[in-house]
Design an enzyme around this catalytic site. Structure first.
Site, PDB file in Angstrom:
ATOM      1  N   HIS A  90       0.734  -1.256   0.036  1.00 37.58           N
ATOM      2  CA  HIS A  90       0.051   0.114   0.141  1.00 37.58           C
ATOM      3  C   HIS A  90       0.824   1.173  -0.070  1.00 37.58           C
ATOM      4  CE1 HIS A  90      -3.439  -2.553   0.082  1.00 37.58           C
ATOM      5  NE2 HIS A  90      -4.188  -1.565   0.368  1.00 37.58           N
ATOM      6  N   ASP A 153      -5.721   4.949   9.888  1.00 36.75           N
ATOM      7  CA  ASP A 153      -7.308   5.073   9.476  1.00 36.75           C
ATOM      8  C   ASP A 153      -7.690   3.656   8.978  1.00 36.75           C
ATOM      9  OD1 ASP A 153      -7.046   7.449  10.655  1.00 36.75           O
ATOM     10  OD2 ASP A 153      -7.051   8.418   8.730  1.00 36.75           O
ATOM     11  N   GLU A 266      -9.353  13.883  14.906  1.00 37.31           N
ATOM     12  CA  GLU A 266      -8.634  14.104  13.376  1.00 37.31           C
ATOM     13  C   GLU A 266      -9.387  15.370  12.951  1.00 37.31           C
ATOM     14  OE1 GLU A 266      -7.969  11.102  10.693  1.00 37.31           O
ATOM     15  OE2 GLU A 266      -7.144   9.582  12.067  1.00 37.31           O
TER      16      GLU A 266
HETATM   17  P1  FAD Z   1       4.115  -1.776   1.922  1.00 39.05           P
HETATM   18  O1  FAD Z   1       3.791  -0.643   1.048  1.00 39.05           O
HETATM   19  O2  FAD Z   1       4.168  -3.137   1.515  1.00 39.05           O
HETATM   20  O3  FAD Z   1       5.741  -1.584   2.330  1.00 39.05           O
HETATM   21  C1  FAD Z   1       6.252  -0.349   2.810  1.00 39.05           C
HETATM   22  C2  FAD Z   1       7.604  -0.256   3.389  1.00 39.05           C
HETATM   23  O4  FAD Z   1       7.894  -1.006   4.471  1.00 39.05           O
HETATM   24  C3  FAD Z   1       8.687  -0.769   2.079  1.00 39.05           C
HETATM   25  O5  FAD Z   1       9.715  -0.102   2.274  1.00 39.05           O
HETATM   26  C4  FAD Z   1       8.835  -2.268   2.593  1.00 39.05           C
HETATM   27  O6  FAD Z   1       9.913  -2.696   2.027  1.00 39.05           O
HETATM   28  C5  FAD Z   1       8.849  -2.017   4.179  1.00 39.05           C
HETATM   29  N1  FAD Z   1       8.364  -2.921   4.836  1.00 39.05           N
HETATM   30  C6  FAD Z   1       6.911  -3.977   4.638  1.00 39.05           C
HETATM   31  N2  FAD Z   1       7.137  -4.783   5.424  1.00 39.05           N
HETATM   32  C7  FAD Z   1       7.930  -4.859   6.243  1.00 39.05           C
HETATM   33  C8  FAD Z   1       8.504  -5.595   7.321  1.00 39.05           C
HETATM   34  N3  FAD Z   1       7.867  -6.495   7.908  1.00 39.05           N
HETATM   35  N4  FAD Z   1       9.617  -5.194   7.933  1.00 39.05           N
HETATM   36  C9  FAD Z   1      10.251  -4.195   7.399  1.00 39.05           C
HETATM   37  N5  FAD Z   1       9.925  -3.486   6.352  1.00 39.05           N
HETATM   38  C10 FAD Z   1       9.050  -3.747   5.628  1.00 39.05           C
HETATM   39  N6  FAD Z   1      -0.527   5.272   7.301  1.00 39.05           N
HETATM   40  C11 FAD Z   1      -0.661   6.025   8.325  1.00 39.05           C
HETATM   41  O7  FAD Z   1       0.287   6.387   9.366  1.00 39.05           O
HETATM   42  N7  FAD Z   1      -1.997   6.155   8.837  1.00 39.05           N
HETATM   43  C12 FAD Z   1      -3.065   6.135   7.996  1.00 39.05           C
HETATM   44  O8  FAD Z   1      -4.093   6.292   8.516  1.00 39.05           O
HETATM   45  C13 FAD Z   1      -2.940   5.320   6.824  1.00 39.05           C
HETATM   46  N8  FAD Z   1      -3.927   5.047   5.894  1.00 39.05           N
HETATM   47  C14 FAD Z   1      -3.747   4.763   4.791  1.00 39.05           C
HETATM   48  C15 FAD Z   1      -4.761   4.301   3.969  1.00 39.05           C
HETATM   49  C16 FAD Z   1      -4.605   3.834   2.932  1.00 39.05           C
HETATM   50  C17 FAD Z   1      -5.704   3.441   1.969  1.00 39.05           C
HETATM   51  C18 FAD Z   1      -3.131   3.592   2.235  1.00 39.05           C
HETATM   52  C19 FAD Z   1      -2.882   2.881   0.936  1.00 39.05           C
HETATM   53  C20 FAD Z   1      -2.134   3.771   3.055  1.00 39.05           C
HETATM   54  C21 FAD Z   1      -2.371   4.461   4.297  1.00 39.05           C
HETATM   55  N9  FAD Z   1      -1.443   4.733   5.270  1.00 39.05           N
HETATM   56  C22 FAD Z   1      -1.599   5.239   6.427  1.00 39.05           C
HETATM   57  C23 FAD Z   1       0.041   4.572   4.702  1.00 39.05           C
HETATM   58  C24 FAD Z   1       0.430   3.262   5.097  1.00 39.05           C
HETATM   59  O9  FAD Z   1       0.872   3.214   6.563  1.00 39.05           O
HETATM   60  C25 FAD Z   1       1.991   2.923   4.529  1.00 39.05           C
HETATM   61  O10 FAD Z   1       1.838   2.910   3.027  1.00 39.05           O
HETATM   62  C26 FAD Z   1       2.529   1.415   4.787  1.00 39.05           C
HETATM   63  O11 FAD Z   1       3.820   1.295   4.379  1.00 39.05           O
HETATM   64  C27 FAD Z   1       1.622   0.434   3.972  1.00 39.05           C
HETATM   65  O12 FAD Z   1       1.775  -0.651   4.641  1.00 39.05           O
HETATM   66  P2  FAD Z   1       1.987  -2.076   3.821  1.00 39.05           P
HETATM   67  O13 FAD Z   1       1.793  -2.961   4.703  1.00 39.05           O
HETATM   68  O14 FAD Z   1       0.942  -2.175   2.448  1.00 39.05           O
HETATM   69  O15 FAD Z   1       3.600  -1.736   3.504  1.00 39.05           O
END
Ligand code: FAD
Length: 512
Positions: A90, A153, A266
């Site tokens: 994400h 969120d 918020e």
């Molecule tokens: P990914 O996108 O898969 O990875 C993000 C980064 O973390 C990459 O660099 C990856 O290599 C690294 N990573 C992934 N897993 C691990 C692990 N286990 N150990 C070490 N590194 C790792 N953020 C907020 O703070 N608050 C919010 O309310 C919020 N709302 C969101 C709503 C939506 C619809 C979206 C799309 C994003 C939102 N985000 C929010 C942002 C979100 O927290 C970040 O984009 C987060 O990185 C997404 O998590 P993911 O598991 O998809 O990580």
């Protein structure tokens, strides 16, 4: 299960030779999980942003930390290969991708840990780095009546993915971000070591990994603090015509003691018109009610502000007690008379509110549109200037998605973590969450975001990008400021060959 390994066909002999070498290494690993060839249309080449796509060499579905360690060590044995943990993909700007490298699908480890513990008299849960927060919520509430204290969120994000950034929502003013609510991690470093770390055990790795953009290790387990889960939430929105009044109330609420404020604070900016996404219709919580603009003062400008609040309670609380407590808190606020909307929802229903929005957006076909999002932390000292230029001018006609803004307290963030923050005690998270149809307008919106960041730099605003995405080393150095040396040192200690999280584009892979 023994890993199955496909054969990649390349044009040149050199590349074929390389593939043979890599195949040999992997065949010797005896992974418990599985491996498949990188595919340009597969999940590892995509993210929520929809702006970037690169092809990995392999997609690996590990069974746990041992598999991940083997993959990292195998990559270290080659001159050029990198490893990206993919949480739920994400990210917006390709942060979880690895061009020609290994992408580790952390979701395959999501079920590995789920254990309730009591640490120093307080409840905690051990969960997998690859677990989705929505699963953590459901399981904690249904099995134990407990829940993590600090959220995002949206909960279809992994534990490791949000802890690599910060994890922020309307509870962060009280408990700090998710990175402030973790007491122990298990991490696979860039050397392939499986290390348990905490404030007292390997603290450099612990604090480095929290907010570390995946640079120092892959989190395979996190110990998360819990609290009693409430049964119900009164969810409230109140509207302001003036930014100064909105910020005064928001800052007042986040600075109060626990029993003298809401449990969630918020806010968002919306347009003073009937636009279905960014205008009046975006405010009402109760679909039976309509936003009545007749309540607005004549002085109201092109944009308006909404404070979003939540009050937790239990089924056993008397309705009159809840009403009284909420009335007392709401009564102290200076919003526009008559512009209040509220509903009572279950605690789970409240935390899963964006999931419902996702389902609607999927049904409308807009969820999968590109998302050139921009997230910033802006110091209180500069937020009025930011409002005047960005909200009141640059995006005054809306962005096709939410425009969040709410205050946070720096003292609730641990400065030993890797997260970069503005200087002041009160700073605002600003999130421009654009949904843009595929086509040329995407590039235009990316350019608009760039303009905003450039303007912040030019005006010398005290700000940081949240979920940062720079390309040049100079920009990263500026981003981390006086924390850069510490960040670099941590990299040299825990991932000296810069194998991990290449999609962040902070360090280049070396062969030393
Ligand atoms: P990914 O996108 O898969 O990875 C993000 C980064 O973390 C990459 O660099 C990856 O290599 C690294 N990573 C992934 N897993 C691990 C692990 N286990 N150990 C070490 N590194 C790792 N953020 C907020 O703070 N608050 C919010 O309310 C919020 N709302 C969101 C709503 C939506 C619809 C979206 C799309 C994003 C939102 N985000 C929010 C942002 C979100 O927290 C970040 O984009 C987060 O990185 C997404 O998590 P993911 O598991 O998809 O990580």
């Amino acid at each position: 299960m023994i890993a199955c390994l496909g054969r990649i066909v390349h044009d040149s002999d050199a590349e074929s030779k390389l593939d043979d070498d890599v195949s040999t290494i992997f065949n010797s690993l005896n992974l418990q999980g599985s491996i498949e060839n990188g595919d340009v249309s597969g999940i590892a080449s995509k993210d929520f942003g929809g702006l970037y796509s690169v092809k990995p060499l392999y997609l690996i579905r590990p069974s746990g930390a041992e598999d991940i360690s083997r993959v990292v060590k195998a990559a270290a044995g080659t001159p050029h290969l990198t490893v990206a943990a993919r949480g739920n993909g994400h990210s917006i700007n390709g942060q979880a991708m690895a061009d020609g490298g290994y992408v580790i699908d952390m979701r395959s480890t999501g079920e590995n840990h789920f254990k309730l513990l009591t640490v120093n008299g307080s409840p905690c849960i051990d969960v997998s780095g690859g677990a989705l927060w929505e699963d953590v919520l459901r399981r904690c509430v249904s099995r134990f009546g407990l829940a993590p204290r600090s959220w995002t969120d949206y909960l279809s994000l992994t534990v490791g993915g949000t802890l690599s950034n910060a994890g922020v929502s309307g509870q962060a003013f009280r408990y700090g971000p998710q990175t402030s609510n973790v007491t122990e991690l298990e991490v696979v470093t860039g050397k392939g070591d499986i290390t348990v770390c905490s404030e007292t055990q390997n603290p450099e790795l612990f604090f480095g990994a929290l907010g570390g953009l995946g640079q120092f290790g892959i989190m395979t387990r996190a110990r998360v603090k819990l609290q009693l889960a409430p049964d119900m939430v009164r969810w409230i929105r109140v509207v302001y015509a003036e930014f100064e009044e909105f910020t005064r109330d928001a800052e007042f609420l986040v600075s109060q003691k626990e029993d003298e404020s809401f449990d969630y604070v918020e806010g968002f900016v919306f347009c003073n018109n009937d636009d279905p996404v960014n205008g009046w219709p975006s405010v009402q919580l109760n679909p039976d009610q309509e936003f009545n603009p007749a309540h607005l003062p004549q002085t109201a400008g092109p944009v308006l502000y909404c404070l979003e609040l939540a009050f937790h309670y239990r089924n056993s609380d008397l309705p009159s007690t809840v009403d009284m407590a909420v009335s007392r808190l709401v009564g102290g606020l200076g919003f526009v008379d008559g512009l209040i909307s509220q509903v009572d929802v279950s605690y789970m229903g409240f935390l899963l509110r964006v999931k419902r929005a996702e389902q609607d957006a999927k049904a409308n076909g807009v969820w999968d549109n590109p998302h050139p999002w921009l997230n910033l932390f802006v110091s209180k000292s500069d937020i009025v200037e930011f409002d005047q230029t960005v909200f009141k001018k640059m995006v005054k006609n809306g962005i096709g998605g939410p425009m969040l803004i709410y205050p946070l307290l720096r003292s609730k963030w641990d400065s030993r973590t890797s997260v970069a923050l503005p200087e002041g005690e009160i700073f605002y998270i600003v999130a421009l969450l654009r949904f843009v149809p595929k086509g040329p307008s995407v590039e235009k919106k990316v350019a608009e975001n760039r303009e905003i960041v450039k303007w912040c730099i030019k005006e010398g605003l005290d700000f940081k990008l949240y979920l940062p995405h720079y390309r040049a080393k100079e920009d990263w150095k500026r981003h981390f400021g006086n924390q850069w040396t510490r960040f670099e040192k941590r990299k040299a200690n825990f991932d000296p060959m810069a194998i991990l999280a290449p999609g962040q584009r902070i360090f280049k892979r070396t062969n030393q």
